[in-house]
Design a protein around this motif. Structure first.
Motif, PDB file in Angstrom:
ATOM      1  N   ALA A 102       0.837  -1.199   0.000  1.00 14.55           N
ATOM      2  CA  ALA A 102       0.000   0.000   0.000  1.00 14.55           C
ATOM      3  C   ALA A 102       0.872   1.249   0.000  1.00 14.55           C
ATOM      4  CB  ALA A 102      -0.904  -0.009   1.238  1.00 14.55           C
ATOM      5  N   GLY A 103       0.393   2.303  -0.632  1.00 14.90           N
ATOM      6  CA  GLY A 103       1.073   3.587  -0.545  1.00 14.90           C
ATOM      7  C   GLY A 103       2.281   3.729  -1.449  1.00 14.90           C
ATOM      8  N   GLY A 104       2.322   3.015  -2.576  1.00 15.81           N
ATOM      9  CA  GLY A 104       3.414   3.162  -3.517  1.00 15.81           C
ATOM     10  C   GLY A 104       4.724   2.556  -3.053  1.00 15.81           C
ATOM     11  N   ILE A 105       4.651   1.363  -2.487  1.00 16.96           N
ATOM     12  CA  ILE A 105       5.858   0.692  -2.002  1.00 16.96           C
ATOM     13  C   ILE A 105       5.904  -0.729  -2.547  1.00 16.96           C
ATOM     14  CG2 ILE A 105       6.023   2.032   0.138  1.00 16.96           C
ATOM     15  CD1 ILE A 105       4.772  -0.375   1.618  1.00 16.96           C
ATOM     16  N   ILE A 106       7.105  -1.312  -2.517  1.00 14.78           N
ATOM     17  CA  ILE A 106       7.246  -2.747  -2.710  1.00 14.78           C
ATOM     18  C   ILE A 106       7.892  -3.282  -1.440  1.00 14.78           C
ATOM     19  CG2 ILE A 106       7.293  -2.737  -5.231  1.00 14.78           C
ATOM     20  CD1 ILE A 106      10.346  -3.002  -5.094  1.00 14.78           C
ATOM     21  N   VAL A 107       7.571  -4.527  -1.115  1.00 17.18           N
ATOM     22  CA  VAL A 107       8.013  -5.090   0.162  1.00 17.18           C
ATOM     23  C   VAL A 107       8.463  -6.527   0.004  1.00 17.18           C
ATOM     24  CG1 VAL A 107       6.376  -3.623   1.416  1.00 17.18           C
ATOM     25  CG2 VAL A 107       5.744  -5.973   0.875  1.00 17.18           C
ATOM     26  N   ASN A 108       9.272  -6.952   0.961  1.00 14.86           N
ATOM     27  CA  ASN A 108       9.575  -8.366   1.151  1.00 14.86           C
ATOM     28  C   ASN A 108       9.850  -8.547   2.635  1.00 14.86           C
ATOM     29  OD1 ASN A 108      10.019 -11.085   0.684  1.00 14.86           O
ATOM     30  ND2 ASN A 108      11.367 -10.741  -1.066  1.00 14.86           N
ATOM     31  N   PHE A 109       9.741  -9.773   3.096  1.00 10.45           N
ATOM     32  CA  PHE A 109       9.862 -10.078   4.515  1.00 10.45           C
ATOM     33  C   PHE A 109      10.926 -11.136   4.744  1.00 10.45           C
ATOM     34  CE2 PHE A 109       5.582  -8.624   3.821  1.00 10.45           C
ATOM     35  CZ  PHE A 109       5.269  -7.881   4.945  1.00 10.45           C
ATOM     36  N   LEU A 110      11.691 -10.966   5.800  1.00  9.40           N
ATOM     37  CA  LEU A 110      12.596 -12.004   6.259  1.00  9.40           C
ATOM     38  C   LEU A 110      11.743 -13.041   6.985  1.00  9.40           C
ATOM     39  CD1 LEU A 110      15.671 -12.587   6.439  1.00  9.40           C
ATOM     40  CD2 LEU A 110      15.621 -11.474   8.675  1.00  9.40           C
ATOM     41  N   ARG A 111      11.985 -14.304   6.740  1.00  8.62           N
ATOM     42  CA  ARG A 111      11.193 -15.344   7.412  1.00  8.62           C
ATOM     43  C   ARG A 111      11.308 -15.180   8.932  1.00  8.62           C
ATOM     44  NH1 ARG A 111       8.989 -19.105   4.243  1.00  8.62           N
ATOM     45  NH2 ARG A 111       9.701 -19.142   2.087  1.00  8.62           N
ATOM     46  N   PRO A 112      10.213 -15.370   9.671  1.00 10.23           N
ATOM     47  CA  PRO A 112      10.207 -15.118  11.123  1.00 10.23           C
ATOM     48  C   PRO A 112      11.284 -15.863  11.902  1.00 10.23           C
ATOM     49  CG  PRO A 112       7.977 -15.465  10.345  1.00 10.23           C
ATOM     50  CD  PRO A 112       8.889 -15.763   9.186  1.00 10.23           C
ATOM     51  N   ARG A 113      11.635 -17.062  11.486  1.00  8.49           N
ATOM     52  CA  ARG A 113      12.654 -17.807  12.234  1.00  8.49           C
ATOM     53  C   ARG A 113      13.997 -17.085  12.218  1.00  8.49           C
ATOM     54  NH1 ARG A 113      11.852 -21.638   7.818  1.00  8.49           N
ATOM     55  NH2 ARG A 113      13.629 -21.570   6.418  1.00  8.49           N
ATOM     56  N   PHE A 114      14.205 -16.191  11.242  1.00 10.10           N
ATOM     57  CA  PHE A 114      15.450 -15.440  11.177  1.00 10.10           C
ATOM     58  C   PHE A 114      15.331 -14.088  11.873  1.00 10.10           C
ATOM     59  CE2 PHE A 114      15.524 -18.035   7.197  1.00 10.10           C
ATOM     60  CZ  PHE A 114      16.450 -18.952   7.651  1.00 10.10           C
ATOM     61  N   GLY A 115      14.137 -13.736  12.325  1.00 11.97           N
ATOM     62  CA  GLY A 115      13.912 -12.466  13.023  1.00 11.97           C
ATOM     63  C   GLY A 115      13.553 -12.685  14.477  1.00 11.97           C
ATOM     64  N   PHE A 116      13.988 -13.822  15.019  1.00 11.21           N
ATOM     65  CA  PHE A 116      13.738 -14.144  16.426  1.00 11.21           C
ATOM     66  C   PHE A 116      12.246 -14.115  16.751  1.00 11.21           C
ATOM     67  CE2 PHE A 116      17.918 -12.287  15.969  1.00 11.21           C
ATOM     68  CZ  PHE A 116      18.721 -13.297  16.461  1.00 11.21           C
ATOM     69  N   GLY A 117      11.431 -14.631  15.806  1.00 13.53           N
ATOM     70  CA  GLY A 117       9.993 -14.723  16.022  1.00 13.53           C
ATOM     71  C   GLY A 117       9.198 -13.516  15.562  1.00 13.53           C
ATOM     72  N   VAL A 118       9.901 -12.458  15.136  1.00 10.23           N
ATOM     73  CA  VAL A 118       9.221 -11.265  14.624  1.00 10.23           C
ATOM     74  C   VAL A 118       9.441 -11.227  13.121  1.00 10.23           C
ATOM     75  CG1 VAL A 118       9.155  -8.745  14.636  1.00 10.23           C
ATOM     76  CG2 VAL A 118       9.519  -9.996  16.771  1.00 10.23           C
ATOM     77  N   LEU A 119       8.393 -11.007  12.396  1.00 10.58           N
ATOM     78  CA  LEU A 119       8.480 -10.879  10.955  1.00 10.58           C
ATOM     79  C   LEU A 119       9.091  -9.507  10.653  1.00 10.58           C
ATOM     80  CD1 LEU A 119       7.699 -12.391   8.354  1.00 10.58           C
ATOM     81  CD2 LEU A 119       5.500 -11.242   8.473  1.00 10.58           C
ATOM     82  N   VAL A 120      10.188  -9.485   9.906  1.00 12.68           N
ATOM     83  CA  VAL A 120      10.881  -8.236   9.580  1.00 12.68           C
ATOM     84  C   VAL A 120      10.588  -7.912   8.115  1.00 12.68           C
ATOM     85  CG1 VAL A 120      13.112  -7.073   9.400  1.00 12.68           C
ATOM     86  CG2 VAL A 120      12.679  -8.683  11.280  1.00 12.68           C
TER      87      VAL A 120
END
Length: 120
Positions: free
Chosen positions: A96-114
């Motif tokens: 939303a809002g003119g962006i592109i995104v990707n996420f680090l898998r949660p297991r690599f973010g200590f349980g938080v989706l980055v």
């Protein structure tokens, strides 16, 4: 109480004003952005309507993810994959809002989706 009602109560509780909201098909969720508030950074609330995001924490909600604005989402993906850390998406998703995104898998973010966000 619906998730949208909870989001509205959150805005009220913290004195935040809605700026705009868009629906992101890829994640079956509304992205509600507030007007600039704290240090001129908007707050984004994710309001899922169906799918995996509604199942987060057994449907109880809570901290879902944190987002970092980056210059180049693809470069970030390559950097993390060279370290053996995988992203959720093969290619960035239009957000939303003119962006592109990707996420680090949660297991690599200590349980938080980055989330990594690039303005386009």
């Amino acid at each position: 109480m619906t998730t949208m009602e909870k989001a509205e109560q959150f805005l009220e509780q913290f004195g935040l004003e809605k700026d705009y909201m868009e629906y992101v098909d890829a994640y079956h969720a509304y992205c509600l952005f507030t007007k600039h508030h704290i240090d001129e950074s908007p707050v984004e609330l994710i309001i899922p309507t169906e799918g995996v995001l509604t199942e987060f924490r057994g449907g109880k909600g809570g901290l879902h993810h944190i987002a970092f604005e980056v210059e180049d989402v693809e470069a970030v993906k390559k950097e993390y994959e060279q370290k053996g850390l995988m992203m959720l998406e093969e290619t960035p998703v239009t957000g939303a809002g003119g962006i592109i995104v990707n996420f680090l898998r949660p297991r690599f973010g200590f349980g938080v989706l980055v989330e990594f966000v690039q303005k386009v």
